[in-house]
Design a protein around this motif. Structure first.
Motif, PDB file in Angstrom:
ATOM      1  N   LYS A  69     -10.632   6.246  -7.825  1.00  0.00           N
ATOM      2  CA  LYS A  69     -11.926   5.815  -8.388  1.00  0.00           C
ATOM      3  C   LYS A  69     -12.541   6.876  -9.290  1.00  0.00           C
ATOM      4  N   LEU A  70     -12.226   8.143  -9.056  1.00  0.00           N
ATOM      5  CA  LEU A  70     -12.795   9.215  -9.864  1.00  0.00           C
ATOM      6  C   LEU A  70     -12.013   9.467 -11.150  1.00  0.00           C
ATOM      7  N   PHE A  71     -10.697   9.430 -11.069  1.00  0.00           N
ATOM      8  CA  PHE A  71      -9.888   9.858 -12.207  1.00  0.00           C
ATOM      9  C   PHE A  71      -9.074   8.738 -12.868  1.00  0.00           C
ATOM     10  N   VAL A  72      -8.914   7.613 -12.209  1.00  0.00           N
ATOM     11  CA  VAL A  72      -8.134   6.519 -12.804  1.00  0.00           C
ATOM     12  C   VAL A  72      -8.982   5.251 -12.744  1.00  0.00           C
ATOM     13  N   THR A  73     -10.100   5.301 -13.410  1.00  0.00           N
ATOM     14  CA  THR A  73     -11.063   4.195 -13.327  1.00  0.00           C
ATOM     15  C   THR A  73     -10.584   2.936 -14.025  1.00  0.00           C
ATOM     16  N   TRP A  74      -9.580   3.067 -14.891  1.00  0.00           N
ATOM     17  CA  TRP A  74      -9.117   1.899 -15.640  1.00  0.00           C
ATOM     18  C   TRP A  74      -8.212   0.994 -14.816  1.00  0.00           C
ATOM     19  N   ILE A  75      -7.763   1.472 -13.648  1.00  0.00           N
ATOM     20  CA  ILE A  75      -6.919   0.647 -12.793  1.00  0.00           C
ATOM     21  C   ILE A  75      -7.803  -0.329 -12.016  1.00  0.00           C
ATOM     22  N   THR A  76      -7.428  -1.614 -12.094  1.00  0.00           N
ATOM     23  CA  THR A  76      -8.253  -2.660 -11.478  1.00  0.00           C
ATOM     24  C   THR A  76      -7.679  -3.199 -10.169  1.00  0.00           C
ATOM     25  N   ILE A  77      -6.424  -2.926  -9.896  1.00  0.00           N
ATOM     26  CA  ILE A  77      -5.831  -3.450  -8.664  1.00  0.00           C
ATOM     27  C   ILE A  77      -6.346  -2.658  -7.467  1.00  0.00           C
ATOM     28  N   PRO A  78      -6.368  -3.260  -6.306  1.00  0.00           N
ATOM     29  CA  PRO A  78      -6.851  -2.562  -5.097  1.00  0.00           C
ATOM     30  C   PRO A  78      -6.058  -1.278  -4.850  1.00  0.00           C
ATOM     31  N   SER A  79      -6.754  -0.293  -4.349  1.00  0.00           N
ATOM     32  CA  SER A  79      -6.116   0.997  -4.127  1.00  0.00           C
ATOM     33  C   SER A  79      -4.980   0.910  -3.099  1.00  0.00           C
ATOM     34  N   TRP A  80      -5.109   0.042  -2.103  1.00  0.00           N
ATOM     35  CA  TRP A  80      -4.048  -0.081  -1.094  1.00  0.00           C
ATOM     36  C   TRP A  80      -2.767  -0.639  -1.698  1.00  0.00           C
ATOM     37  N   LEU A  81      -2.927  -1.580  -2.663  1.00  0.00           N
ATOM     38  CA  LEU A  81      -1.755  -2.136  -3.343  1.00  0.00           C
ATOM     39  C   LEU A  81      -1.114  -1.083  -4.241  1.00  0.00           C
ATOM     40  N   LEU A  82      -1.962  -0.312  -4.921  1.00  0.00           N
ATOM     41  CA  LEU A  82      -1.460   0.763  -5.776  1.00  0.00           C
ATOM     42  C   LEU A  82      -0.699   1.800  -4.944  1.00  0.00           C
ATOM     43  N   LEU A  83      -1.223   2.090  -3.749  1.00  0.00           N
ATOM     44  CA  LEU A  83      -0.565   3.061  -2.876  1.00  0.00           C
ATOM     45  C   LEU A  83       0.826   2.569  -2.470  1.00  0.00           C
ATOM     46  N   ILE A  84       0.924   1.284  -2.154  1.00  0.00           N
ATOM     47  CA  ILE A  84       2.226   0.709  -1.780  1.00  0.00           C
ATOM     48  C   ILE A  84       3.201   0.779  -2.948  1.00  0.00           C
ATOM     49  N   ILE A  85       2.700   0.456  -4.155  1.00  0.00           N
ATOM     50  CA  ILE A  85       3.557   0.495  -5.347  1.00  0.00           C
ATOM     51  C   ILE A  85       4.048   1.910  -5.625  1.00  0.00           C
ATOM     52  N   LEU A  86       3.141   2.882  -5.536  1.00  0.00           N
ATOM     53  CA  LEU A  86       3.517   4.271  -5.799  1.00  0.00           C
ATOM     54  C   LEU A  86       4.509   4.788  -4.760  1.00  0.00           C
ATOM     55  N   CYS A  87       4.293   4.424  -3.493  1.00  0.00           N
ATOM     56  CA  CYS A  87       5.218   4.865  -2.443  1.00  0.00           C
ATOM     57  C   CYS A  87       6.604   4.260  -2.652  1.00  0.00           C
ATOM     58  N   SER A  88       6.631   2.984  -3.027  1.00  0.00           N
ATOM     59  CA  SER A  88       7.914   2.319  -3.271  1.00  0.00           C
ATOM     60  C   SER A  88       8.629   2.947  -4.464  1.00  0.00           C
ATOM     61  N   TRP A  89       7.872   3.190  -5.533  1.00  0.00           N
ATOM     62  CA  TRP A  89       8.452   3.800  -6.729  1.00  0.00           C
ATOM     63  C   TRP A  89       8.953   5.213  -6.432  1.00  0.00           C
ATOM     64  N   GLY A  90       8.131   5.969  -5.691  1.00  0.00           N
ATOM     65  CA  GLY A  90       8.540   7.326  -5.336  1.00  0.00           C
ATOM     66  C   GLY A  90       9.777   7.333  -4.457  1.00  0.00           C
ATOM     67  N   GLY A  91       9.858   6.365  -3.529  1.00  0.00           N
ATOM     68  CA  GLY A  91      11.035   6.273  -2.676  1.00  0.00           C
ATOM     69  C   GLY A  91      12.292   5.963  -3.466  1.00  0.00           C
ATOM     70  N   CYS A  92      12.180   5.047  -4.437  1.00  0.00           N
ATOM     71  CA  CYS A  92      13.335   4.689  -5.272  1.00  0.00           C
ATOM     72  C   CYS A  92      13.799   5.875  -6.115  1.00  0.00           C
ATOM     73  N   VAL A  93      12.852   6.585  -6.712  1.00  0.00           N
ATOM     74  CA  VAL A  93      13.201   7.748  -7.534  1.00  0.00           C
ATOM     75  C   VAL A  93      13.859   8.819  -6.679  1.00  0.00           C
ATOM     76  N   THR A  94      13.294   9.059  -5.497  1.00  0.00           N
ATOM     77  CA  THR A  94      13.862  10.071  -4.598  1.00  0.00           C
ATOM     78  C   THR A  94      15.284   9.706  -4.183  1.00  0.00           C
ATOM     79  N   GLN A  95      15.515   8.413  -3.883  1.00  0.00           N
ATOM     80  CA  GLN A  95      16.844   7.977  -3.480  1.00  0.00           C
ATOM     81  C   GLN A  95      17.845   8.135  -4.624  1.00  0.00           C
ATOM     82  N   ILE A  96      17.413   7.860  -5.840  1.00  0.00           N
ATOM     83  CA  ILE A  96      18.290   8.036  -7.010  1.00  0.00           C
ATOM     84  C   ILE A  96      18.660   9.501  -7.177  1.00  0.00           C
TER      85      ILE A  96
END
Length: 242
Positions: free
Chosen positions: A73-100
């Motif tokens: 909310k402080l630094f990425v105000t342009w994101i409109t999706i719920p923060s919990w959904l964003l957290l899930i997306i980031l964790c999934s993306w980070g997991g995929c990158v780490t596995q690669i």
């Protein structure tokens, strides 16, 4: 594991140090450490520390999520999706990158191993597997005995352990020699003690009762030592002709 078996096996780390190669390298699956953490938490939940574990785990999760929500909310105000959904997306993306990344590192290590693999090293690695299997078999037998089955006791256990120690020394000596020859193709071995083996001692200790458990274990240790010695002679012949 009984005291006389401790440190008798050739561990993965020791094998890598002896060969200076990523032998027996397994691909790290990112879900494996997560499962380990989940199992550890589950085990503690079943114990007397259950309430404490629940409180600490919940506090960490809630605090982490609230901190993440505030930062968004402080630094990425342009994101409109719920923060919990964003957290899930980031964790999934980070997991995929780490596995690669894990996969690419594993593939690189496998290529290094295949490039440096020699016939001698392959034989010795198989002998190490057989040797460690004997140690594991004895350990399982000890557990069965400790469970109340005195009929499975290994007779002349001291001889079996002594034979395994001699075999371990020969395996380590052979692995060191193979590494020297592999890393120094034109190197002439001056350390003749590397080829000194305890085969005569092992042969004298071999029992004739192959049907007995201690006889089987001794013969298995002896067979591994014979294979190692045969490979050492082959390596020595290659060195003398180079």
């Amino acid at each position: 594991m009984r005291n006389d078996l401790h440190g008798l096996d050739i561990s993965h780390t020791e094998l890598q140090n002896l060969t200076n190669l990523p032998v027996k390298q397994q691909l790290i699956i990112i879900t494996q450490p997560l499962r380990t953490i989940a199992k550890s938490i589950t085990d503690k939940l079943r114990g007397s520390e259950g309430a404490t574990v629940v409180f600490i785990s919940s506090s960490i999760f809630v605090f982490g999520y609230l901190l993440f929500d505030i930062l968004i909310k402080l630094f990425v105000t342009w994101i409109t999706i719920p923060s919990w959904l964003l957290l899930i997306i980031l964790c999934s993306w980070g997991g995929c990158v780490t596995q690669i990344v894990f996969y690419l590192l594993w593939r690189r290590k496998i290529k290094i191993l295949n490039h440096n693999m020699t016939n001698s090293l392959e034989i010795l690695l198989n002998d190490v597997d057989r040797y460690n299997a004997v140690i594991k078999a004895i350990d399982i037998n000890d557990q069965i005995e400790a469970a109340g089955n005195p009929g499975v006791v290994i007779r002349e256990r001291e001889k079996v352990i002594a034979a395994l120690k001699l075999t371990r020394n020969d395996l380590i000596r052979a692995l060191k020699t193979e590494r020297i020859l592999r890393e120094n193709q034109n190197f002439i071995l001056r350390n003749t003690e590397l080829f000194t083996n305890n085969l005569a001692t092992l042969t004298a200790m071999q029992v004739t009762e192959e049907a007995t458990e201690h006889g089987r274990l001794l013969n298995e240790a002896l067979q591994i030592a014979l294979d190692v010695q045969l490979e050492m002679k082959r390596l020595q012949n290659l060195t003398s002709h180079s």
